[in-house]
Design a protein around this motif. Structure first.
Motif, PDB file in Angstrom:
ATOM      1  N   ASP A 259       0.828  -1.184   0.000  1.00 33.46           N
ATOM      2  CA  ASP A 259       0.000   0.000   0.000  1.00 33.46           C
ATOM      3  C   ASP A 259       0.859   1.228   0.000  1.00 33.46           C
ATOM      4  O   ASP A 259       1.097   1.844   0.996  1.00 33.46           O
ATOM      5  CB  ASP A 259      -0.923   0.061   1.204  1.00 33.46           C
ATOM      6  CG  ASP A 259      -0.438  -0.713   2.362  1.00 33.46           C
ATOM      7  OD1 ASP A 259      -1.095  -1.663   2.701  1.00 33.46           O
ATOM      8  OD2 ASP A 259       0.604  -0.353   2.918  1.00 33.46           O
TER       9      ASP A 259
ATOM     10  N   GLY B  68      -5.906   4.579   2.499  1.00 36.81           N
ATOM     11  CA  GLY B  68      -5.135   3.419   2.079  1.00 36.81           C
ATOM     12  C   GLY B  68      -5.223   3.150   0.613  1.00 36.81           C
ATOM     13  O   GLY B  68      -5.888   2.231   0.166  1.00 36.81           O
TER      14      GLY B  68
ATOM     15  N   LYS C 180       1.590   6.460   7.717  1.00 34.13           N
ATOM     16  CA  LYS C 180       1.213   5.277   6.958  1.00 34.13           C
ATOM     17  C   LYS C 180       1.089   4.093   7.907  1.00 34.13           C
ATOM     18  O   LYS C 180       1.983   3.849   8.713  1.00 34.13           O
ATOM     19  CB  LYS C 180       2.254   4.975   5.889  1.00 34.13           C
ATOM     20  CG  LYS C 180       1.915   3.733   5.067  1.00 34.13           C
ATOM     21  CD  LYS C 180       2.969   3.501   4.005  1.00 34.13           C
ATOM     22  CE  LYS C 180       2.629   2.252   3.198  1.00 34.13           C
ATOM     23  NZ  LYS C 180       3.644   1.968   2.180  1.00 34.13           N
ATOM     24  N   ASP C 181      -0.020   3.379   7.819  1.00 29.09           N
ATOM     25  CA  ASP C 181      -0.274   2.230   8.685  1.00 29.09           C
ATOM     26  C   ASP C 181      -0.120   2.598  10.159  1.00 29.09           C
ATOM     27  O   ASP C 181       0.397   1.820  10.972  1.00 29.09           O
ATOM     28  CB  ASP C 181       0.668   1.072   8.336  1.00 29.09           C
ATOM     29  CG  ASP C 181       0.444   0.561   6.923  1.00 29.09           C
ATOM     30  OD1 ASP C 181      -0.690   0.682   6.429  1.00 29.09           O
ATOM     31  OD2 ASP C 181       1.409   0.042   6.324  1.00 29.09           O
TER      32      ASP C 181
END
Length: 520
Positions: free
Chosen positions: A304, A345, A469-470
């Motif tokens: 991703d 995402g 991110k994440d």
């Protein structure tokens, strides 16, 4: 020869003249050595109101200053001519230097340029390194103790009054903390035993003050200052330019994360030489990478990531333009690095072949220019370049995806990324701006820098940013430049956005950039 009327004569020889300055331990006078017919400086201990025990400690420190400085034979350390006692206190006779302290220069003339500050730092570090080789720690590196000689460019490190060296006893009592709080390394602020890395912290803080105008952690009181030194991240410098990553490396909180003297000297030398992103420099016989700029954009640590359809893709071929095998600004252009950090995402179409190899082939076509420094090994990448690969922090594994070359010790939580693009139609700054239109829609995107720069005569740009991110905050730096034939080079570094990882990442990037060599 008699001293003039009204002049005080020390030891029947040194005629005191005007007062040059006053510090925490004493007063410095200009004097004349009547025996050798030369001008000298004389330091007098002028503190007399203290209890006898504390006065004895100060007198011992002053004598130690003379011994420590006399032990180090180096042009960056003041020469001691004589030590004497008169009126029950010590006096140090030393070389007279026509100049001003760095603190005075900053307050009177303003800040230094990054290149000027790096030049000062190189000389101070050389003096410190010589002392460290002899077992001497300075322990009070700060602008007031750095003297700039008029007309010569010489830089001299002063005041070894709280220096320590092997075989000596400690001239402090339990609970004493010697040194200036805002130039004190975190480990010293916490009562730990200092080492050479502690002096490097002081040097970093001194150079920070040289370019920014004030020390990074100065607060309203010594207590709050020490708390900031220990617990707060280094404030982002505004004027440091190419010197920024060097400052970050020197002032890493953990002394084990700071560079050694040899590596720090190389980093400062690069900035001094003008081989940096932020300084326009004419092409040099051996252009080198700038130690402070970092790498490419976009985190490609997993499926991703950026949307590959929205940005240029680097051509898989190595550069066709002729690159000599001298050190060249490693900006393996992150061509094609598109980081789609889209909220919610977004997915990164990973259709290219991926391969991993912890020990990529090493070409023997040309010898390494010098032995690899501690913590690195020379690696000849099949993509057509040689660089210093870290050997610490885990096994750095090589992988390739869509012509992008990665090296990471932890499945791309931290990584280096290289790319080469032949026939890049966009100038670097335009390329980065195009990429940013995609990346800035990602979660919590924040631009740190996006600047057009001159890289050894080639057009270039640097792009630094953070994003989430994440659930993890990431920090990325990307450098790109394009040669006269349209081949673009990019090098990128990415780490979690925390003080420790980012300092280490920038230090690794600096080392890689300094020694990067195209091999095709």
């Amino acid at each position: 020869m008699d001293a003039g009327e009204g002049q005080r004569l020390l030891a029947g020889r040194y005629a005191l003249g005007e007062r040059l300055g006053r510090g925490g331990m004493g007063t410095v006078w200009q004097a004349r050595d009547e025996l050798l017919d030369r001008e000298v400086a004389v330091k007098e201990l002028t503190v007399s109101h203290l209890p006898e025990e504390e006065l004895e400690i100060l007198q011992s420190r002053m004598k130690r200053e003379a011994r420590a400085a006399a032990r180090i034979k180096h042009p960056g350390v003041i020469t001691i001519h004589d030590v004497l006692e008169q009126d029950g206190r010590p006096w140090i006779v030393m070389e007279l230097i026509d100049g001003r302290s760095l603190a005075d220069v900053i307050s009177q003339d303003g800040t230094l340029t990054p290149r000027e500050a790096a030049g000062v730092g190189t000389q101070v570090l050389a003096a410190l390194h010589r002392g460290h080789q002899l077992g001497v720690l300075h322990r009070d590196v700060k602008p007031a103790n750095v003297l700039l000689e008029h007309g010569t460019g010489r830089v001299v490190l002063l005041d070894f009054g709280i220096a320590t060296f092997e075989g000596s006893t400690e001239l402090t009592r339990p609970g004493d903390l010697v040194g200036s709080p805002d130039y004190l390394a975190p480990e010293r602020a916490q009562g730990e035993r200092p080492g050479p890395a502690s002096d490097l912290w002081g040097l970093g803080a001194t150079l920070y003050a040289a370019v920014e105008g004030e020390s990074p952690f100065k607060r309203s009181s010594p207590i709050t200052t020490l708390a900031a030194v220990v617990g707060e991240p280094l404030p982002e410098p505004r004027r440091a330019g190419a010197l920024g990553p060097v400052l970050a490396a020197l002032m890493a909180k953990d002394p084990a994360d700071r560079p050694g003297a040899d590596q720090a000297l190389r980093m400062l030398a690069e900035v001094t030489a003008g081989h940096t992103l932020e300084i326009k420099a004419a092409p040099a016989p051996r252009p080198q990478v700038e130690p402070t700029q970092s790498v490419p954009v976009v985190d490609r640590s997993g499926p991703d990531g950026p949307d590959g359809s929205n940005g240029p893709v680097a051509a898989p071929e190595p550069p066709t333009a002729r690159l000599t095998r001298r050190r060249f600004w490693p900006r393996v252009l992150v061509a094609g690095v598109v980081t789609a950090l889209l909220a919610g995402g977004a997915t990164y179409a990973m259709t290219g072949k991926s391969s991993e190899d912890p020990n990529p082939p090493v070409s023997q076509s040309s010898p390494a220019p010098m032995p690899a420094p501690k913590g690195y090994r020379w690696t000849d990448d099949p993509g057509g370049f040689r660089f210093l690969l870290p050997t610490e922090g885990g096994t750095w594994v090589r992988s390739v995806e869509n012509t992008q070359i990665y090296y990471s010790p932890d499945n791309r939580q931290r990584y280096l990324q290289f790319a080469v693009a032949v026939g890049q139609p966009l100038e670097p700054i335009a390329h980065f701006r195009e990429l940013e239109t995609t990346v800035k829609s990602g979660k919590d995107y924040r631009q740190v820098a996006l600047t057009k720069v001159d890289v050894n005569g080639a057009e270039g740009a640097v792009w630094e940013f953070t994003y989430t991110k994440d659930g993890i905050r990431r920090h990325v730096k990307d450098v790109e430049f394009r040669d006269a034939k349209g081949t673009s080079y990019t090098l990128l570094v990415a780490t979690p956005d925390n003080d420790k990882d980012w300092v280490v990442g920038q230090r690794i990037l600096t080392t890689v950039l300094n020694e990067f060599v195209p091999t095709r």
